[in-house]
Design a protein around this motif. Structure first.
Motif, PDB file in Angstrom:
ATOM      1  N   VAL A  99     -10.084   4.428   2.476  1.00 38.77           N
ATOM      2  CA  VAL A  99      -9.154   4.676   1.449  1.00 38.77           C
ATOM      3  C   VAL A  99      -7.400   5.824   1.834  1.00 38.77           C
ATOM      4  CG1 VAL A  99      -8.499   5.469  -1.150  1.00 38.77           C
ATOM      5  CG2 VAL A  99     -10.475   4.059  -0.772  1.00 38.77           C
ATOM      6  N   LEU A 100      -8.358   6.994   2.455  1.00 38.70           N
ATOM      7  CA  LEU A 100      -7.735   7.634   2.804  1.00 38.70           C
ATOM      8  C   LEU A 100      -6.538   7.294   3.562  1.00 38.70           C
ATOM      9  CD1 LEU A 100      -9.974  11.031   2.752  1.00 38.70           C
ATOM     10  CD2 LEU A 100      -8.274  10.358   0.916  1.00 38.70           C
ATOM     11  N   ALA A 101      -7.301   6.653   5.173  1.00 40.30           N
ATOM     12  CA  ALA A 101      -6.471   6.258   5.935  1.00 40.30           C
ATOM     13  C   ALA A 101      -5.798   4.718   5.499  1.00 40.30           C
ATOM     14  CB  ALA A 101      -7.631   5.777   7.228  1.00 40.30           C
ATOM     15  N   THR A 102      -5.520   4.371   4.082  1.00 41.08           N
ATOM     16  CA  THR A 102      -4.821   3.200   3.741  1.00 41.08           C
ATOM     17  C   THR A 102      -3.392   4.460   2.953  1.00 41.08           C
ATOM     18  OG1 THR A 102      -6.608   1.369   3.845  1.00 41.08           O
ATOM     19  CG2 THR A 102      -4.834   1.439   2.605  1.00 41.08           C
ATOM     20  N   LEU A 103      -4.032   5.323   2.533  1.00 37.50           N
ATOM     21  CA  LEU A 103      -2.304   5.669   2.027  1.00 37.50           C
ATOM     22  C   LEU A 103      -2.090   6.743   2.566  1.00 37.50           C
ATOM     23  CD1 LEU A 103      -4.490   6.832  -1.231  1.00 37.50           C
ATOM     24  CD2 LEU A 103      -2.844   5.132  -1.643  1.00 37.50           C
ATOM     25  N   ILE A 104      -2.236   6.677   3.958  1.00 38.82           N
ATOM     26  CA  ILE A 104      -2.060   6.867   4.927  1.00 38.82           C
ATOM     27  C   ILE A 104       0.029   7.030   5.250  1.00 38.82           C
ATOM     28  CG2 ILE A 104      -1.834   7.182   7.156  1.00 38.82           C
ATOM     29  CD1 ILE A 104      -4.232   8.647   7.443  1.00 38.82           C
ATOM     30  N   LEU A 154     -18.102   5.484   3.502  1.00 30.33           N
ATOM     31  CA  LEU A 154     -16.658   4.937   4.173  1.00 30.33           C
ATOM     32  C   LEU A 154     -15.665   4.635   3.554  1.00 30.33           C
ATOM     33  CD1 LEU A 154     -18.427   4.174   7.570  1.00 30.33           C
ATOM     34  CD2 LEU A 154     -17.028   6.075   7.339  1.00 30.33           C
ATOM     35  N   LEU A 155     -16.122   4.139   2.618  1.00 30.10           N
ATOM     36  CA  LEU A 155     -15.132   3.649   1.625  1.00 30.10           C
ATOM     37  C   LEU A 155     -13.689   4.694   1.540  1.00 30.10           C
ATOM     38  CD1 LEU A 155     -14.108   1.352  -0.367  1.00 30.10           C
ATOM     39  CD2 LEU A 155     -15.514   1.605  -1.823  1.00 30.10           C
ATOM     40  N   LYS A 181     -18.367  -1.853  -0.138  1.00 34.15           N
ATOM     41  CA  LYS A 181     -18.930  -1.768  -1.689  1.00 34.15           C
ATOM     42  C   LYS A 181     -17.462  -2.028  -2.816  1.00 34.15           C
ATOM     43  CE  LYS A 181     -23.176  -1.650  -0.629  1.00 34.15           C
ATOM     44  NZ  LYS A 181     -23.785  -1.058   0.993  1.00 34.15           N
ATOM     45  N   TRP A 182     -16.725  -2.904  -2.845  1.00 33.96           N
ATOM     46  CA  TRP A 182     -15.492  -2.720  -3.408  1.00 33.96           C
ATOM     47  C   TRP A 182     -15.686  -2.404  -4.992  1.00 33.96           C
ATOM     48  CZ3 TRP A 182     -11.993  -2.941  -0.833  1.00 33.96           C
ATOM     49  CH2 TRP A 182     -11.366  -3.152   0.359  1.00 33.96           C
ATOM     50  N   GLY A 183     -16.819  -2.988  -5.541  1.00 35.19           N
ATOM     51  CA  GLY A 183     -17.556  -2.216  -7.296  1.00 35.19           C
ATOM     52  C   GLY A 183     -17.404  -0.950  -6.821  1.00 35.19           C
ATOM     53  N   SER A 184     -17.483  -0.246  -6.559  1.00 36.87           N
ATOM     54  CA  SER A 184     -17.484   0.804  -6.086  1.00 36.87           C
ATOM     55  C   SER A 184     -16.324   1.420  -5.679  1.00 36.87           C
ATOM     56  CB  SER A 184     -18.534   2.201  -5.162  1.00 36.87           C
ATOM     57  OG  SER A 184     -18.300   1.527  -3.865  1.00 36.87           O
ATOM     58  N   MET A 189      -6.793  -2.628   3.083  1.00 35.80           N
ATOM     59  CA  MET A 189      -8.186  -3.116   2.987  1.00 35.80           C
ATOM     60  C   MET A 189      -8.997  -4.227   3.980  1.00 35.80           C
ATOM     61  SD  MET A 189     -10.258   0.316   1.574  1.00 35.80           S
ATOM     62  CE  MET A 189     -11.577   0.432   2.803  1.00 35.80           C
ATOM     63  N   ARG A 190      -8.820  -5.174   2.859  1.00 34.93           N
ATOM     64  CA  ARG A 190      -9.317  -6.729   3.078  1.00 34.93           C
ATOM     65  C   ARG A 190      -8.316  -7.106   4.168  1.00 34.93           C
ATOM     66  NH1 ARG A 190     -10.294  -6.933  -2.681  1.00 34.93           N
ATOM     67  NH2 ARG A 190     -12.842  -7.225  -2.924  1.00 34.93           N
ATOM     68  N   GLU A 191      -7.168  -6.793   3.949  1.00 37.24           N
ATOM     69  CA  GLU A 191      -6.110  -7.852   5.155  1.00 37.24           C
ATOM     70  C   GLU A 191      -6.301  -7.084   6.835  1.00 37.24           C
ATOM     71  OE1 GLU A 191      -1.672  -7.794   5.828  1.00 37.24           O
ATOM     72  OE2 GLU A 191      -2.116  -7.947   4.054  1.00 37.24           O
ATOM     73  N   ARG A 192      -6.577  -5.774   6.571  1.00 36.11           N
ATOM     74  CA  ARG A 192      -7.384  -5.462   8.108  1.00 36.11           C
ATOM     75  C   ARG A 192      -8.341  -5.937   8.821  1.00 36.11           C
ATOM     76  NH1 ARG A 192      -2.703  -0.830   6.866  1.00 36.11           N
ATOM     77  NH2 ARG A 192      -0.779  -2.613   7.164  1.00 36.11           N
ATOM     78  N   GLY A 193      -9.557  -5.847   7.776  1.00 32.95           N
ATOM     79  CA  GLY A 193     -10.336  -5.705   8.211  1.00 32.95           C
ATOM     80  C   GLY A 193     -12.021  -4.958   8.142  1.00 32.95           C
ATOM     81  N   LYS A 194     -10.868  -4.393   7.157  1.00 37.87           N
ATOM     82  CA  LYS A 194     -11.707  -2.283   7.024  1.00 37.87           C
ATOM     83  C   LYS A 194     -13.068  -3.118   6.382  1.00 37.87           C
ATOM     84  CE  LYS A 194      -8.617  -1.059   9.664  1.00 37.87           C
ATOM     85  NZ  LYS A 194      -9.145  -1.015  10.518  1.00 37.87           N
ATOM     86  N   ASP A 195     -12.809  -3.760   5.012  1.00 37.52           N
ATOM     87  CA  ASP A 195     -14.951  -4.277   4.835  1.00 37.52           C
ATOM     88  C   ASP A 195     -15.048  -4.618   5.746  1.00 37.52           C
ATOM     89  OD1 ASP A 195     -12.668  -6.157   5.283  1.00 37.52           O
ATOM     90  OD2 ASP A 195     -13.386  -7.086   3.157  1.00 37.52           O
TER      91      ASP A 195
END
Length: 219
Positions: free
Chosen positions: A15-20, A10-11, A45-48, A33-39
């Motif tokens: 990413v795809l939704a953010t780059l829209i 789902l990460l 898992k940010w390491g990936s 993504m963090r600002e909008r609570g997507k995490d």
């Protein structure tokens, strides 16, 4: 049935939704993504993130559109969404909205082996879970009410769903606790007995499979 995707976590969808919105470098993607609570919504898992972006580029869902350098910091690669990436995100979203999937839930895992503990020990554990769920529901609902002052409900719909699911879980846990407390839970006497008599698990299985115990029986 959910289809197997070339980049399936789902990460990647986040990413795809953010780059829209516009082209971004990886740090900017993560910040948005963090600002909008997507995490929280997508169990990120940010390491990936680095690997996910690489895989999206490999399969043609994003592409490099340039780079930028901020002072002495290393040069940052900027990515943009491709038409294939937008189509993938929209197809994936349609699947998520329309197709139920079994989800692994830690509470369900615990319930599947709850017989390891005597019922009178399970009751206070459920009390604690219900208390924590209540606090979480209150906090999330307060956050929704505050955000609703400046955001349309369209952008809070996943938060509504989370509160509804937590509420349903709390109600179910309260019902189970009430059954255990009142003694109306089917087979509770048998459950207490095999703890009181320290009956080995193998013997319990034999009793059930051999027919000497049947559901709804306290013998």
């Amino acid at each position: 049935m959910a289809k197997k995707r070339k980049v399936g976590n789902l990460l990647a969808l986040g990413v795809l939704a953010t780059l829209i919105e516009r082209p971004m470098h990886r740090y900017e993607i993560a910040a948005q993504m963090r600002e909008r609570g997507k995490d929280r919504d997508m169990d990120v898992k940010w390491g990936s993130l680095y690997t996910v972006v690489q895989n999206l580029e490999k399969h043609g869902f994003v592409e490099v559109s340039g780079s930028e350098r901020d002072g002495a910091r290393p040069e940052r690669t900027i990515y943009r969404l491709t038409e294939a990436g937008r189509a993938e995100a929209e197809d994936w979203l349609r699947e998520l909205l329309s197709t139920p999937e079994p989800e692994h839930h830690r509470f369900m895992a615990g319930l599947s082996i709850v017989a390891m503990l005597p019922p009178d020990e399970v009751i206070p554990l459920l009390d604690e879970r219900i208390r924590r769920l209540g606090a979480e529901i209150t906090a999330r609902q307060h956050a929704i009410d505050e955000e609703a002052k400046t955001l349309p409900r369209l952008f809070l719909i996943e938060s509504d769903f989370q509160v509804a699911m937590l509420t349903a879980e709390a109600e179910w846990a309260e019902k189970l606790r009430a059954e255990l407390t009142s003694g109306t839970f089917p087979d509770i006497a048998f459950w207490r007995r095999f703890h009181a008599e320290d009956i080995p698990p193998a013997d319990i299985v034999d009793m059930v499979e051999g027919g000497s115990f049947t559901p709804q029986s306290d013998s």
